[in-house]
Design an enzyme around this catalytic site. Structure first.
Site, PDB file in Angstrom:
ATOM      1  CB  CYS A  43      18.690   3.851 105.020  1.00  0.00           C
ATOM      2  SG  CYS A  43      19.760   2.969 103.893  1.00  0.00           S
ATOM      3  CB  CYS A  48      20.047  -0.285 104.603  1.00  0.00           C
ATOM      4  SG  CYS A  48      18.400   0.412 104.490  1.00  0.00           S
ATOM      5  CE  LYS A  51      20.555  -5.101 106.307  1.00  0.00           C
ATOM      6  NZ  LYS A  51      19.129  -4.889 106.202  1.00  0.00           N
ATOM      7  CE1 TYR A 178      10.536  -7.326 104.368  1.00  0.00           C
ATOM      8  CE2 TYR A 178      12.789  -7.198 103.595  1.00  0.00           C
ATOM      9  CZ  TYR A 178      11.437  -7.223 103.333  1.00  0.00           C
ATOM     10  OH  TYR A 178      10.992  -7.121 102.052  1.00  0.00           O
ATOM     11  CD  GLU A 182      17.755  -7.834 107.088  1.00  0.00           C
ATOM     12  OE1 GLU A 182      17.861  -6.770 107.723  1.00  0.00           O
ATOM     13  OE2 GLU A 182      17.635  -7.868 105.846  1.00  0.00           O
ATOM     14  CG  HIS A 436      28.752 -24.196  84.199  1.00  0.00           C
ATOM     15  ND1 HIS A 436      27.804 -24.744  85.035  1.00  0.00           N
ATOM     16  CD2 HIS A 436      29.779 -25.081  84.151  1.00  0.00           C
ATOM     17  CE1 HIS A 436      28.236 -25.928  85.461  1.00  0.00           C
ATOM     18  NE2 HIS A 436      29.424 -26.148  84.940  1.00  0.00           N
ATOM     19  CD  GLU A 441      25.051 -23.008  85.762  1.00  0.00           C
ATOM     20  OE1 GLU A 441      25.078 -23.137  84.531  1.00  0.00           O
ATOM     21  OE2 GLU A 441      25.941 -23.477  86.500  1.00  0.00           O
TER      22      GLU A 441
HETATM   23  P1  NDP Z   1       7.947  -6.669 109.694  1.00  0.00           P
HETATM   24  O1  NDP Z   1       6.608  -6.149 109.471  1.00  0.00           O
HETATM   25  O2  NDP Z   1       8.737  -7.224 108.562  1.00  0.00           O
HETATM   26  O3  NDP Z   1       7.887  -7.778 110.830  1.00  0.00           O
HETATM   27  C1  NDP Z   1       7.305  -7.540 112.059  1.00  0.00           C
HETATM   28  C2  NDP Z   1       7.243  -8.871 112.796  1.00  0.00           C
HETATM   29  O4  NDP Z   1       6.794  -8.659 114.126  1.00  0.00           O
HETATM   30  C3  NDP Z   1       6.280  -9.842 112.139  1.00  0.00           C
HETATM   31  O5  NDP Z   1       6.853 -11.118 112.218  1.00  0.00           O
HETATM   32  C4  NDP Z   1       5.045  -9.720 113.009  1.00  0.00           C
HETATM   33  O6  NDP Z   1       4.289 -10.887 113.056  1.00  0.00           O
HETATM   34  C5  NDP Z   1       5.672  -9.504 114.356  1.00  0.00           C
HETATM   35  N1  NDP Z   1       4.796  -8.799 115.283  1.00  0.00           N
HETATM   36  C6  NDP Z   1       4.097  -7.673 115.086  1.00  0.00           C
HETATM   37  N2  NDP Z   1       3.418  -7.332 116.177  1.00  0.00           N
HETATM   38  C7  NDP Z   1       3.687  -8.271 117.113  1.00  0.00           C
HETATM   39  C8  NDP Z   1       3.266  -8.487 118.438  1.00  0.00           C
HETATM   40  N3  NDP Z   1       2.421  -7.660 119.038  1.00  0.00           N
HETATM   41  N4  NDP Z   1       3.741  -9.569 119.090  1.00  0.00           N
HETATM   42  C9  NDP Z   1       4.585 -10.423 118.479  1.00  0.00           C
HETATM   43  N5  NDP Z   1       5.036 -10.272 117.214  1.00  0.00           N
HETATM   44  C10 NDP Z   1       4.572  -9.212 116.538  1.00  0.00           C
HETATM   45  O7  NDP Z   1       8.711  -5.496 110.419  1.00  0.00           O
HETATM   46  P2  NDP Z   1      10.236  -5.252 110.757  1.00  0.00           P
HETATM   47  O8  NDP Z   1      10.206  -4.429 111.977  1.00  0.00           O
HETATM   48  O9  NDP Z   1      11.016  -6.512 110.744  1.00  0.00           O
HETATM   49  O10 NDP Z   1      10.692  -4.368 109.533  1.00  0.00           O
HETATM   50  C11 NDP Z   1       9.933  -3.233 109.139  1.00  0.00           C
HETATM   51  C12 NDP Z   1      10.059  -3.031 107.668  1.00  0.00           C
HETATM   52  O11 NDP Z   1      11.322  -2.489 107.364  1.00  0.00           O
HETATM   53  C13 NDP Z   1       9.970  -4.306 106.837  1.00  0.00           C
HETATM   54  O12 NDP Z   1       8.647  -4.670 106.588  1.00  0.00           O
HETATM   55  C14 NDP Z   1      10.719  -3.935 105.608  1.00  0.00           C
HETATM   56  O13 NDP Z   1       9.853  -3.317 104.718  1.00  0.00           O
HETATM   57  C15 NDP Z   1      11.754  -2.947 106.116  1.00  0.00           C
HETATM   58  N6  NDP Z   1      13.065  -3.606 106.236  1.00  0.00           N
HETATM   59  C16 NDP Z   1      13.697  -3.993 105.093  1.00  0.00           C
HETATM   60  C17 NDP Z   1      14.912  -4.632 105.153  1.00  0.00           C
HETATM   61  C18 NDP Z   1      15.567  -5.073 103.899  1.00  0.00           C
HETATM   62  O14 NDP Z   1      15.206  -4.560 102.842  1.00  0.00           O
HETATM   63  N7  NDP Z   1      16.489  -6.030 103.947  1.00  0.00           N
HETATM   64  C19 NDP Z   1      15.588  -4.887 106.433  1.00  0.00           C
HETATM   65  C20 NDP Z   1      14.834  -4.439 107.567  1.00  0.00           C
HETATM   66  C21 NDP Z   1      13.619  -3.817 107.463  1.00  0.00           C
HETATM   67  P3  NDP Z   1       3.210 -11.243 111.906  1.00  0.00           P
HETATM   68  O15 NDP Z   1       3.974 -11.971 110.858  1.00  0.00           O
HETATM   69  O16 NDP Z   1       2.250 -12.086 112.638  1.00  0.00           O
HETATM   70  O17 NDP Z   1       2.624  -9.957 111.436  1.00  0.00           O
END
Ligand code: NDP
Length: 452
Positions: A43, A48, A51, A178, A182, A436, A441
C-alpha cells in the site's frame, strides 16, 4: 508453561502486520516484527499511496484543460515533469516509511530487519537468529502475477510503474481489473498514448454490469483505446519498441507493456511447509473465520490469505486477531457491504451487491439509475458524464447495492456505506435531504425505478 521471547511475532511490515504489531503492543503484549524491505508494504510503497498521488497528478491535466471554460488563460501549455513527480513521490513515501517505523518504535515493538522464516509453530529465524513467540502472525501480502508467455521478460508489473524511465510515450496495459484500469487512466492523464487489452467482453469482472460498460466508455472518451476480447500471445523487442502479438495475429507497438493480471499471495521462502501451515487451492494461507491457520499458534491476515485484497480489510482482520489474543475477545469480521473505489478517471465507487448478484441473492429487486453531465462540465467543455445506481431489495426496501462512476465517487460512497451497513431503506434515502448542488444528492433524489 513454556517461556517465549515474544507474545506475538509478526512477519511482514505492511498494513496488516504493522497494525497488528502496534495494537498488540498497546495492549501490553511483547511484540516483534520482521520486515526485509521498507515498512508499509504494498500500500505505502507500490500501491494505494503512490498510485493515488499519481492519480492526482493525472487529474491536473484535466483541470488545466477545463479551466479555459471558466475564463482561465494559461500563458503557455503546461509542461509535465515526470522526473520531478517521481522525486516528490519518493520523498513522500520515504517520509511514510519513517512514520511507520516511529509508530512501531513508539508502541514498543521490536523491529527486526531481515527475511523471516518459520521454523516451527513458535519459532522464526531471521538472518540466522532465532526468536520464539507464543503467537505468530504471517502478513506478508501479495505480489503481481504474470502468466507464462514468450517474451514475458520484456514486460513490467505495477511494482515498476512508479519509477519508469523514461516516461513511456506509448503504454500497453494488459488486464481489466483494478490495477490495469487505474494505471491506464493515470498514464493517459499524464500524456501517454494508452492501449488497454482485456480478455473479456467487459472490464472489471465482479463490478455491476452498468458500471463496467459506463466506465469503459468514459475511459475511451478520455483517450484510452480499450480493446476487449483480446488475448496476448507473445512480446518481442522490435526496432521501434516492444511488439506485442495478439492471439489473433495482429500486432501492437509500445514503449512499456504493463501486465496487471492479478496478484498472488507471498508464501514462498517463509518455511510455511516446514511449520505445517496449509495453503488453500489458490495458494493462499488457509485460515478460519478468526484467521487461524492449520497450525493453531500461527495466524495470517491480508493478501497472503486473500479474502479481499484491500488495505482496510487487512487492517480490520489484524484488529480481529489482536482483539482475540490480547483484547476484548473473539469476534468475526463482516465482509458484507465493504465499500471500494477504483481510481479511474472518473472514479468508480461501489458498495454492496451488483444488480446481478442482488437478484440471485434476494430475488426481486428494484433498480434506480441516473446518468447526467455534472454541473462542473457545463462550462468546462468536457463531455464526461456521471452514473449512479441503487439496487433495492423489494421485500424489505433495503438498499443492497450502490454504484457510482463519476468525480470523487470514492469519497461519496464511503458515507453511504455507513448507511447501507446500518440497513438503510430506499424510503430513508428518499427522506434524506440532498446537498445542492452536488452530484451526490442524486443518490437521494432517484424516484422512478427502471422498468422490468
Ligand atoms: P484483479 O483481479 O482486479 O484483475 C486482474 C485482471 O487480470 C482481470 O481483468 C483478469 O481477467 C486479468 N487476468 C488474469 N489472468 C490473466 C491472464 N492469464 N491473461 C490475461 N488477463 C488475465 O487484479 P489486480 O491485479 O488489478 O488487483 C489485485 C487486487 O488488488 C484487486 O482485486 C483489488 O482487490 C486490489 N486493488 C485495489 C485497489 C483499490 O482499492 N483502488 C487498487 C489496486 C488493487 P478476468 O476478469 O478475466 O479475471
Amino acid at each position: 508453561m513454556p517461556t517465549f521471547d515474544f507474545d506475538l511475532f509478526v512477519i511482514g511490515g505492511g498494513s496488516g502486520g504493522v497494525r497488528a504489531a502496534r495494537m498488540a503492543a498497546q495492549h501490553g503484549a511483547r511484540v516483534g516484527l520482521a520486515e526485509a524491505a521498507e515498512l508499509g508494504g504494498t500500500c505505502v510503497n507500490v500501491g494505494c499511496i503512490p498510485k493515488k498521488l499519481y492519480s492526482y497528478a493525472a487529474g491536473y491535466a484535466e483541470s488545466f484543460e477545463e479551466s479555459a471554460g471558466y475564463g482561465w488563460k494559461l500563458p503557455e501549455a503546461p509542461q509535465f515533469d515526470w522526473a520531478y513527480l517521481k522525486t516528490q513521490r519518493a520523498k513522500e513515501i520515504s517520509r511514510l516509511n519513517g512514520v511507520y517505523a516511529s509508530l512501531l518504535m513508539n508502541s514498543g515493538v521490536t523491529l527486526v530487519t531481515g527475511w523471516a522464516q518459520l521454523v516451527d509453530g513458535h519459532t522464526i529465524e531471521v538472518d540466522g537468529k532465532r526468536h520464539t513467540a507464543r503467537h505468530l502472525l504471517v502478513a506478508t501480502g501479495g505480489t503481481p502475477y504474470v502468466p507464462e508467455m514468450p517474451g514475458r521478460e520484456h514486460i513490467v508489473t505495477s511494482d515498476a510503474m512508479f519509477d519508469l524511465a523514461p516516461f513511456p510515450k506509448r503504454l500497453l496495459v494488459v488486464g481489466g481489473g483494478y490495477i490495469a484500469c487505474e494505471f491506464a487512466s493515470i498514464f493517459n492523464g499524464l500524456g501517454a498514448k494508452v492501449t488497454q487489452l482485456h480478455r473479456r467482453a467487459h472490464l472489471l469482472t465482479g463490478f455491476d454490469d452498468d458500471v463496467r460498460q459506463f466506465v469503459a466508455n468514459e475511459m475511451g472518451k478520455a483517450g484510452i483505446e480499450v480493446r476487449l476480447n483480446v488475448e496476448v500471445a507473445s512480446i518481442a523487442r522490435g526496432s521501434h519498441g516492444l511488439v506485442v502479438t495478439l492471439a489473433r495475429g495482429q500486432q501492437v507497438e509500445a514503449d512499456t507493456v504493463l501486465f496487471a493480471t492479478g496478484r498472488v499471495p507471498n508464501t514462498q521462502g517463509l518455511g510455511l511447509e516446514a511449520a505445517g501451515v496449509a495453503l488453500d487451492e489458490r495458494g493462499a494461507i488457509a485460515v478460519d473465520a478468526h484467521y487461524r491457520s492449520s497450525v493453531p499458534s500461527i495466524y495470517a491476515v491480508g493478501d497472503v490469505s486473500t479474502r479481499v485484497q484491500l488495505t482496510p480489510v487487512a487492517l480490520a482482520e489484524a484488529m480481529v486477531v489482536v482483539d482475540a489474543l490480547f483484547g476484548k475477545g473473539k469476534r468475526a469480521l463482516d465482509y458484507e457491504y465493504i465499500p471500494t473505489a477504483v481510481f479511474t478517471h472518473p472514479n468508480i465507487g461501489t458498495c454492496g451487491y451488483t444488480e446481478l448478484d442482488a437478484r440471485a441473492r434476494f430475488g426481486e429487486v428494484a433498480v434506480f439509475s441516473t446518468e447526467f453531465k455534472s454541473l462542473r462540465h457545463t462550462l468546462s467543455g468536457r463531455g464526461e458524464r456521471t452514473f449512479m445506481k441503487l439496487v433495492v431489495h423489494k421485500a424489505t426496501d433495503r438498499v443492497v447495492g450502490l454504484h457510482m462512476v463519476g468525480a470523487d465517487a470514492g469519497e461519496i460512497v464511503q458515507g453511504f456505506a455507513v448507511a447501507m451497513r446500518a440497513g438503510a431503506t430506499k424510503a430513508l434515502f428518499d427522506s434524506t435531504v440532498g446537498i445542492h448542488p452536488t452530484a451526490a444528492e442524486e443518490f437521494v433524489t432517484m424516484r422512478e425505478p427502471m422498468p422490468g
